[in-house]
Design a protein around this motif. Structure first.
Motif, mmCIF file in Angstrom:
data_model
loop_
_atom_site.group_PDB
_atom_site.id
_atom_site.type_symbol
_atom_site.label_atom_id
_atom_site.label_comp_id
_atom_site.label_asym_id
_atom_site.label_seq_id
_atom_site.Cartn_x
_atom_site.Cartn_y
_atom_site.Cartn_z
ATOM 1 N N CYS A 18 20.387 40.557 13.015
ATOM 2 C CA CYS A 18 21.548 40.723 13.882
ATOM 3 C C CYS A 18 21.954 39.408 14.526
ATOM 4 O O CYS A 18 22.595 39.391 15.555
ATOM 5 C CB CYS A 18 21.283 41.784 14.958
ATOM 6 S SG CYS A 18 19.992 41.320 16.146
ATOM 7 N N GLN A 19 21.560 38.318 13.933
ATOM 8 C CA GLN A 19 21.920 37.020 14.477
ATOM 9 C C GLN A 19 23.414 36.755 14.347
ATOM 10 O O GLN A 19 24.059 37.190 13.399
ATOM 11 C CB GLN A 19 21.154 35.914 13.742
ATOM 12 C CG GLN A 19 19.690 35.812 14.134
ATOM 13 C CD GLN A 19 19.022 34.709 13.338
ATOM 14 O OE1 GLN A 19 19.182 34.618 12.138
ATOM 15 N NE2 GLN A 19 18.275 33.878 14.028
ATOM 16 N N GLU A 20 23.914 36.020 15.325
ATOM 17 C CA GLU A 20 25.276 35.491 15.228
ATOM 18 C C GLU A 20 25.168 34.123 14.568
ATOM 19 O O GLU A 20 24.537 33.205 15.094
ATOM 20 C CB GLU A 20 25.901 35.397 16.615
ATOM 21 C CG GLU A 20 26.048 36.759 17.277
ATOM 22 C CD GLU A 20 26.141 36.675 18.777
ATOM 23 O OE1 GLU A 20 26.170 35.542 19.302
ATOM 24 O OE2 GLU A 20 26.161 37.725 19.446
ATOM 25 N N LYS A 282 23.067 37.149 4.294
ATOM 26 C CA LYS A 282 23.746 36.726 5.521
ATOM 27 C C LYS A 282 24.898 35.766 5.287
ATOM 28 O O LYS A 282 25.544 35.350 6.240
ATOM 29 C CB LYS A 282 22.733 36.098 6.470
ATOM 30 C CG LYS A 282 21.682 37.083 6.924
ATOM 31 C CD LYS A 282 20.642 36.397 7.771
ATOM 32 C CE LYS A 282 19.530 37.375 8.132
ATOM 33 N NZ LYS A 282 18.441 36.732 8.889
ATOM 34 N N TYR A 320 28.979 37.423 13.704
ATOM 35 C CA TYR A 320 28.032 38.496 13.404
ATOM 36 C C TYR A 320 28.681 39.378 12.350
ATOM 37 O O TYR A 320 29.709 40.024 12.599
ATOM 38 C CB TYR A 320 27.691 39.325 14.639
ATOM 39 C CG TYR A 320 26.957 40.607 14.288
ATOM 40 C CD1 TYR A 320 25.643 40.564 13.840
ATOM 41 C CD2 TYR A 320 27.591 41.843 14.357
ATOM 42 C CE1 TYR A 320 24.969 41.731 13.492
ATOM 43 C CE2 TYR A 320 26.939 43.007 14.012
ATOM 44 C CZ TYR A 320 25.614 42.947 13.576
ATOM 45 O OH TYR A 320 24.957 44.083 13.215
#
Length: 933
Positions: A18-20, A282, A320
């Motif tokens: 859930c990293q930005e 990602k 995100y």
């Protein structure tokens, strides 16, 4: 212990998901038109990027990729830009490329000029520069080339050379099974023989102060301590999977970027702590990273096993992306009590700020969330299924009325809230610590997605009907009066109250409500933010924390804030295009979720964060890439030198320019504008197109100019190129002189021809005049003759009349004399006494004087007749001629008898004898014959 470790790794991995992340740009082999693998990346001083690809050398200027095939069609393994030369190494070949003045690269081989031959199947995997030296590394040798003298020094290895490294101003390399060596005065010196460098491959060597750090392929980092290497613990060691590092660099800010095999990119901070683990899921193109390079703007480039990627690590925007599709499209967001809430099309999600957990769904909130609003310390969630009060991780339903759009406070009573629903307006009331549905406002049944309270009126915007103005009673139970403004309405329009003013926005601009006239008037400042071409949505978002207003256009988002002067607004534009924002038109949402100017902007697959205080586009430049020419007949484009001004032939009047700005912002693309002075003096419209073609240019002098902008910032330079298109051969100076000579000679000849023509024409005119005069003279003479003929005819008639009168007079005289004679003879008794008288009478009757007089008169009247008669009948006697003359006058026998003093019978006999003499037949008429003579 293993159980807890597993939980830790799973928990940590969940945080990573859930990293930005910074913006990531990917390029596929079809984008750069070459093969998959990219082994090395380097950047020139003008920011152009060069990539060593399986197919050759790739050049990327920020706008377009260009491939220059390797000199022997082998895999290019290494590249390093030094000054204006691009050094490359491939199979059995190394050298450099330089630009030829036309925008193309030409290759110069260094290996072919050596006196020493290359080893069999030698490939060059590394290139470093150190002062005047360029160092090429293969798996068996190191070649040290002096770029001033051209000399080459060779360092041989007994075993495989894995890599070489530049540390400060020293060159290190690793030889398999022997450790780390340093080149000292052109000789190799073994400096480290620790087990790790004998058994594992060193990926890179870094130096911090006096301490060396070594990054290994399989065992992470090692640090030099007292002349030996000890393992240095970093965030790389905490990753769940065993990581194999293939490339790695230290960034300018002290952080580390590590490329792995099959595990993507690992980012560590200055102390080695894990910042991010970015893989294909990602956003990067491929999980195997063959090379890593940091460019001049601190972007990190990745040469991948399949493609090329770069990351804007210093970008003020982070993204995100909901790769798993769990969260969905973000319609609203709020930060309360250090918990970040996302209202999406799939429900209300939350996560703690700074925590490790992913977003989780608040139970009971599945479905469409339309808005999140904090009012009086309470967080409200307007949902398709009703209205909720949010407390931490729980949601409490306030009302089950379907379709709650938004909530506004009622200023006259802090315990009342006005809520807009699918079917009208509702009032919520606070009783104790709870909020309850009090009533629906009677008299209004329209959807109330956008509404605002101003004074004693409620304004409801309906996209298709216009603006409803509702006069509600003081208790907010019913509508007393409804009026509509249908002059302003439109799709995706919006209405909002800002600084106690009511604003309405749609495609024709932003309008401000005037209470004194009860009308909306166009606001000049806010309407200047967009035109109809820039219009996307009239949705306006108010930042409750800082009192700012956001507007959304096609090319940017605009932040309005209060100026230092009263009643003034400041506008700050951020160049996030509608395409880049990736939001839902009409449902745009942005919220301040920290106190340091950071905002969260909803997207269709998550959100992005924006740091407005750190947002700044540095100075940048634009360059002319290539210039090509072609003729209108062939359309074969040929390169043109970019140096001094050029003269083109008149047939080479198709000119093509390409230009570029080597700025690598994933979310902010340069736009270009150009001008061709000499024909198109106005600047073109802004566009992302990086080339333009001018066709069928007329002859003359031209100056091409181009400039670029990123957002609202213009390039610091405007490159120009002057050129001339020569005149066609038929209007060259020589031909103009020739035309003048031809014109002069032609004019002279034409003058002479005209002179001759006019002289000829003059002669003709004279002749014609003369002829006309002669004709006129002849005509006059003819007229004279005619007049004379008429006179003659008149004279003839007169003579004929005289002749007739004379003949009549003779006839009458002779008749009278004959009567007198007969009277005398009948009445006289004495014949002898009248005999003299009778004699005189007979003499007068028979005398020739009358005939002579008649003959003269007859000749005057018909002078040719007697001649013709005598010629035709020369045997006629005078009496016969006389008879013919009388017959010519068409006298009867009775009239002729007195003229001959004979009887009518005698006249008939004379006529008979005359016919005989003339030899006329019985059928011929004597009188007709005589008249025809």
């Amino acid at each position: 212990m293993l159980k807890y470790l597993t939980y830790f790794f799973l928990f940590f991995f969940q945080w990573l998901t859930c990293q930005e992340l910074p913006p990531i740009q990917n390029y596929t082999p079809s984008d750069y038109r070459a093969e998959n693998q990219n082994w090395a990346i380097s950047q020139a001083e003008d920011k152009v990027v060069y990539v060593a690809n399986n197919k050759g050398l790739l050049r990327f200027n920020g706008a377009d990729w260009t491939l220059f095939p390797s000199p022997n069609e082998s895999i290019m393994r290494s590249v390093n830009v030094v000054g204006d030369k691009i050094y490359t190494g491939c199979y059995m070949e190394f050298g450099y490329w330089s630009e030829d003045g036309f925008g193309r690269l030409e290759y110069t081989s260094l290996s072919s000029s050596m006196e020493v031959s290359l080893l069999e199947d030698e490939e060059f995997w590394g290139i470093l520069n150190l002062e005047d030296w360029i160092v090429f590394q293969s798996l068996k040798r190191i070649y040290v080339y002096n770029n001033k003298t051209g000399s080459i020094n060779i360092i041989d290895a007994e075993d495989t050379l894995f890599r070489m490294f530049k540390v400060s101003n020293e060159i290190y390399f690793q030889e398999n099974g022997k450790g780390i060596f340093k080149i000292d005065n052109g000789k190799a010196k073994n400096v480290y023989k620790d087990d790790v460098v004998l058994t594992d491959e060193v990926i890179n060597i870094f130096k911090e102060g006096d301490t060396l750090y070594m990054l290994t392929k399989h065992h992470g980092f090692y640090r030099e301590e007292n002349g030996s290497l000890t393992q240095y613990s970093t965030g790389l060691d905490t990753l769940a999977n065993k990581i194999t590092v293939y490339s790695g660099i230290r960034l300018k800010d002290g952080k580390y970027a590590l490329g792995t095999i099959s595990n993507g990119l690992v980012l560590l901070d200055q102390k080695g702590s894990l910042l991010a683990h970015i893989d294909q899921i990602k956003g990067i193109r491929n999980n195997t990273i063959l090379s890593v390079m940091e460019d001049r703007d601190s972007n990190v480039w990745l040469g991948l096993d399949n493609g090329v990627s770069y990351l804007n690590l210093t970008s003020p925007i982070k993204v995100y992306h909901d790769n798993k599709g769990v969260v969905g499209t973000t319609y609203a967001a709020a930060l309360k009590d250090n918990i970040l809430y996302l209202g999406t099309n799939q429900g209300l999600f939350y996560k703690e700020m700074g925590g490790d957990a992913d977003f989780k769904l608040i139970e009971g909130t599945q479905g469409q969330v339309w808005s999140l609003q904090e009012i009086g310390g309470t967080l409200f969630c307007c949902h398709h299924s009703g209205t909720y009060k949010i407390e931490g991780r729980n949601a409490k339903k306030i009302t089950s009325v379907e379709g709650a759009w938004k909530i506004n406070p009622i200023s006259v009573d802090e315990n009342l809230l006005l809520q807009g629903n699918y079917d009208g307006l509702y009032v919520l009331e606070k009783i104790g610590d709870d909020w309850k549905l009090r009533n629906k406002i009677e008299g209004f049944e329209n959807s109330s997605r956008f509404f605002e309270i101003l004074g004693n009126k409620v304004f409801v915007n309906h996209e298709y009907k216009g603006i409803f103005k509702l006069d509600v009673d003081s208790t907010f139970y019913k509508v007393n009066r409804i009026s509509m403004d249908t002059l302003i309405k439109g799709s995706e329009s919006g209405i909002i109250k800002y600084q106690n003013n009511l604003f309405y926005a749609y495609k024709k601009g932003v309008f401000k409500y005037r209470q004194n006239s009860d009308s909306f008037v166009r606001d000049t400042l806010l309407s200047s933010i967009y035109n109809q071409d820039e219009y996307v949505s009239g949705k306006m978002v108010l930042d409750q924390n800082e009192g700012n207003l956001w507007l959304f256009t096609n090319s940017n988002i605009s932040l309005l804030s209060e100026g230092s002067l009263a009643d003034t607004l400041l506008v700050k534009s951020i160049p996030l295009t509608e395409h880049v924002r990736n939001g839902i038109v009409g449902y745009e949402y942005i919220v301040n979720f920290t106190e340091d100017g950071k905002y969260l902007l909803g997207t269709t697959s998550g959100y992005m964060t924006l740091d407005t205080k750190d947002f700044k586009i540095p100075d940048f430049m634009v360059q002319i890439g290539e210039i090509k020419k072609a003729s209108k007949d062939s359309q074969d484009w040929a390169l043109v030198s970019k140096g001094s001004s050029t003269d083109f032939k008149s047939t080479e009047n198709h000119i093509r320019f390409s230009f570029f700005s080597p700025e690598y912002y994933r979310l902010f693309k340069p736009q270009y504008q150009y001008q061709l002075e000499g024909i198109y003096d106005n600047w073109s419209n802004w566009s992302e197109d990086y080339s333009t073609t001018f066709e069928n240019l007329p002859y003359g002098d031209y100056t091409f100019r181009v400039r670029a902008k990123i957002g609202d910032k213009l390039s610091s330079n405007v490159p120009t190129y002057a050129f001339r298109i020569e005149r066609p051969w038929y209007i060259t100076n020589f031909m103009i002189v020739l035309y003048i000579l031809i014109f002069a000679v032609g004019s002279f000849l034409i003058h002479q021809a005209y002179r001759r023509y006019y002289h000829s024409r003059q002669r003709k005119l004279i002749e014609e005049n003369k002829r006309e005069m002669e004709l006129a003279k002849a005509q006059n003479e003819k007229e004279i003759i005619k007049i004379k003929n008429e006179q003659l005819q008149e004279e003839f008639r007169s003579k004929s009349n005289e002749l007739a009168a004379s003949t009549l007079s003779i006839i009458r005289k002779n008749e009278l004399l004959s009567k007198v004679k007969d009277q005398l003879l009948s009445s006289a008794t004495d014949k002898s006494s009248i005999k003299p008288i009778i004699k005189v009478i007979d003499k007068n009757i028979t005398q020739n004087d009358d005939w002579e007089l008649f003959k003269e008169a007859f000749n005057n009247a018909d002078r040719k007749f007697l001649k013709k008669l005598k010629k035709a009948h020369p045997n006629l006697s005078p009496n016969d001629v006389r008879l013919c003359a009388y017959l010519r006058l068409n006298l009867s026998s009775k009239e002729i008898a007195p003229l001959f003093n004979i009887s009518v019978r005698s006249v008939e006999i004379k006529r008979y004898r005359l016919r005989k003499k003339m030899d006329l037949s019985h059928d011929d008429n004597l009188v007709d014959y005589i008249l025809k003579l």
